[in-house]
Design a protein around this motif. Structure first.
Motif, PDB file in Angstrom:
ATOM      1  N   UNK A   2       5.269   2.985  84.402  1.00 40.17           N
ATOM      2  CA  UNK A   2       5.550   2.752  85.811  1.00 40.17           C
ATOM      3  C   UNK A   2       4.633   3.607  86.679  1.00 40.17           C
ATOM      4  N   UNK A   3       3.925   2.941  87.568  1.00 48.12           N
ATOM      5  CA  UNK A   3       3.051   3.620  88.521  1.00 48.12           C
ATOM      6  C   UNK A   3       3.810   3.695  89.837  1.00 48.12           C
ATOM      7  N   UNK A   4       3.893   4.877  90.386  1.00 48.12           N
ATOM      8  CA  UNK A   4       4.623   5.054  91.643  1.00 48.12           C
ATOM      9  C   UNK A   4       3.666   4.926  92.827  1.00 48.12           C
ATOM     10  N   UNK A   5       4.248   4.776  94.000  1.00 46.42           N
ATOM     11  CA  UNK A   5       3.430   4.723  95.213  1.00 46.42           C
ATOM     12  C   UNK A   5       2.750   6.067  95.455  1.00 46.42           C
ATOM     13  N   UNK A   6       3.366   7.152  94.986  1.00 53.66           N
ATOM     14  CA  UNK A   6       2.738   8.467  95.107  1.00 53.66           C
ATOM     15  C   UNK A   6       1.460   8.528  94.255  1.00 53.66           C
ATOM     16  N   UNK A   7       1.512   7.896  93.071  1.00 55.46           N
ATOM     17  CA  UNK A   7       0.318   7.819  92.225  1.00 55.46           C
ATOM     18  C   UNK A   7      -0.783   7.043  92.938  1.00 55.46           C
ATOM     19  N   UNK A   8      -0.408   5.938  93.544  1.00 49.12           N
ATOM     20  CA  UNK A   8      -1.373   5.110  94.276  1.00 49.12           C
ATOM     21  C   UNK A   8      -1.958   5.909  95.439  1.00 49.12           C
ATOM     22  N   UNK A   9      -1.109   6.638  96.157  1.00 52.71           N
ATOM     23  CA  UNK A   9      -1.594   7.446  97.282  1.00 52.71           C
ATOM     24  C   UNK A   9      -2.574   8.514  96.811  1.00 52.71           C
ATOM     25  N   UNK A  10      -2.290   9.130  95.673  1.00 51.15           N
ATOM     26  CA  UNK A  10      -3.192  10.156  95.137  1.00 51.15           C
ATOM     27  C   UNK A  10      -4.531   9.548  94.751  1.00 51.15           C
ATOM     28  N   UNK A  11      -4.498   8.414  94.067  1.00 48.77           N
ATOM     29  CA  UNK A  11      -5.739   7.731  93.673  1.00 48.77           C
ATOM     30  C   UNK A  11      -6.515   7.300  94.911  1.00 48.77           C
TER      31      UNK A  11
END
Length: 95
Positions: A2-11
């Motif tokens: 599971x990829x979180x929106x926080x992961x997306x924001x960091x990337x």
């Protein structure tokens, strides 16, 4: 995975991307799909599979590493208006 929106924001921050809310969610779903597929590939039994770089045998074209023209640099700068050995002097363009 599971990829979180926080992961997306960091990337997105690392890649210097400005994403809208719908783009963030779309990227989250895409990354989650990709990483889930990679996890699935990781479960394959590859113990009897030989490591390869290509699916077909390709020859590697190599040549002998040898000097063919020792003074090429001197000849290249011979006609330059301002040279120092094998370096060219050029006008300054930045302050």
């Amino acid at each position: 995975m599971k990829v979180s929106l926080e992961d997306v924001d960091r990337i997105a921050n690392l890649a210097r991307l400005g994403l809208s809310g719908s783009e963030r969610e779309h990227l989250r779903r895409d990354l989650d799909t990709i990483l889930t597929y990679i996890e699935k590939l990781g479960t394959l039994d590859t113990t009897n599979v030989a490591a390869t770089a290509h699916i077909t045998e390709l020859p590697t074209p190599l040549r002998e590493d040898r000097v063919v023209s020792e003074h090429a640099a001197e000849r290249m700068v011979a006609n330059a208006p301002d040279a120092d050995r094998t370096f060219l002097r050029v006008p300054k363009i930045l302050d």
